[in-house]
Design a protein around this motif. Structure first.
Motif, short mmCIF file in Angstrom:
data_model
loop_
_atom_site.label_atom_id
_atom_site.label_comp_id
_atom_site.label_asym_id
_atom_site.label_seq_id
_atom_site.Cartn_x
_atom_site.Cartn_y
_atom_site.Cartn_z
N SER A 29 0.82 -1.21 0.00
CA SER A 29 0.00 0.00 0.00
C SER A 29 0.86 1.26 0.00
CB SER A 29 -0.92 0.01 1.23
OG SER A 29 -1.84 -1.05 1.18
N ARG A 30 1.93 1.26 0.78
CA ARG A 30 2.81 2.43 0.83
C ARG A 30 3.50 2.66 -0.50
NH1 ARG A 30 1.57 5.87 4.91
NH2 ARG A 30 1.41 4.78 6.90
N GLU A 33 0.99 4.11 -2.88
CA GLU A 33 0.65 5.49 -2.55
C GLU A 33 1.81 6.45 -2.78
OE1 GLU A 33 -0.58 5.07 1.47
OE2 GLU A 33 -2.43 3.99 0.95
N TYR A 35 4.77 6.52 -1.13
CA TYR A 35 5.63 6.80 0.01
C TYR A 35 7.05 6.28 -0.24
CZ TYR A 35 1.63 8.25 2.81
OH TYR A 35 0.53 8.93 3.30
#
Length: 234
Positions: A29-30, A33, A35
């Motif tokens: 997920s990071r 996204e 990150y």
């Protein structure tokens, strides 16, 4: 019961594997996204400390994400978020067209369960009003995940989850996200309306054209960024 003896020895692996999968979910997920942008080296000490997990658990999570082609291990250098090549982007779209068009073709008789698609269209419109182009990108991915979910296949969902996560790696190096993503707000709505009307063949045609145009736009942009910034070398 001799055949069960070995399984008892594996009991401890259940908790560790479960934890590694949860860590992989967080990192996936990071990465999606932004990150951890493409090319970022992932520090075992920093990430393990932040998540409170052991080095072995983190390495297993890295292994899972390497298998999904989101990470790459370089000998004596460490683990990095993968940088896609232009050929990778082309291949992602080949898979998308094969799977997504097949899902629409196999829907059967209407009505179709399109509430998730409608929610993603609304999410994209709200992000555009806020001029949040990263949010528009996320809503677009949500739209296509909901489209794939219409097949009702856990295996297809799992396959495309990895494909969409890999696609986000390409999105993160695009220098004009509005130009890339904004046109698909209207096209997502067109697809939704065709499916709401029960027009499966029309929806499949729209989707095929949509994916072809999206592929050309992203490949052209990505190829230019590779030429300008040396991307695609890892």
């Amino acid at each position: 019961m001799a055949e069960l003896t070995g399984l008892a020895d594996d009991r401890a692996l259940l908790g560790r594997t479960s934890t590694a999968e949860r860590v992989a979910d967080i990192l996936r997920s990071r990465i999606a996204e932004g990150y951890f942008p493409p090319g970022t080296r992932l520090s075992e000490d920093s990430i393990g400390g932040a998540l409170g997990v052991s080095r072995n658990t983190l390495r297993e999570a890295f292994r899972l994400l390497t298998h999904e082609r989101l990470l790459v291990h370089e000998l004596n250098r460490g683990v990095f978020v993968r940088v896609l090549t232009v050929d990778d982007v082309e291949d992602i779209y080949r898979i998308r067209k094969l799977v997504e068009c097949a899902v629409v073709r196999g829907l059967g008789q209407p009505p179709y369960a399109v509430d998730g698609l409608a929610a993603a269209v609304a999410e994209g419109a709200a992000a555009a009003r806020a001029r949040d182009w990263k949010g528009v990108s996320t809503a677009n991915i949500h739209f296509h995940r909901e489209l794939v979910a219409l097949a009702g296949s856990d295996r297809t969902d799992e396959l495309m989850r990895s494909v969409f996560a890999e696609l986000r790696l390409a999105f993160h190096v695009v220098d004009d996200p509005r130009r890339l993503h904004e046109p698909y707000l209207a096209r997502n709505r067109q697809l939704l309306e065709a499916l709401q009307a029960g027009a499966g063949p029309e929806a499949e045609g729209l989707l095929g054209e949509y994916l072809d145009d999206s592929r050309r736009g992203l490949v052209d942009t990505y190829a230019r960024r590779v030429a300008e910034g040396g991307l695609g070398t890892r």
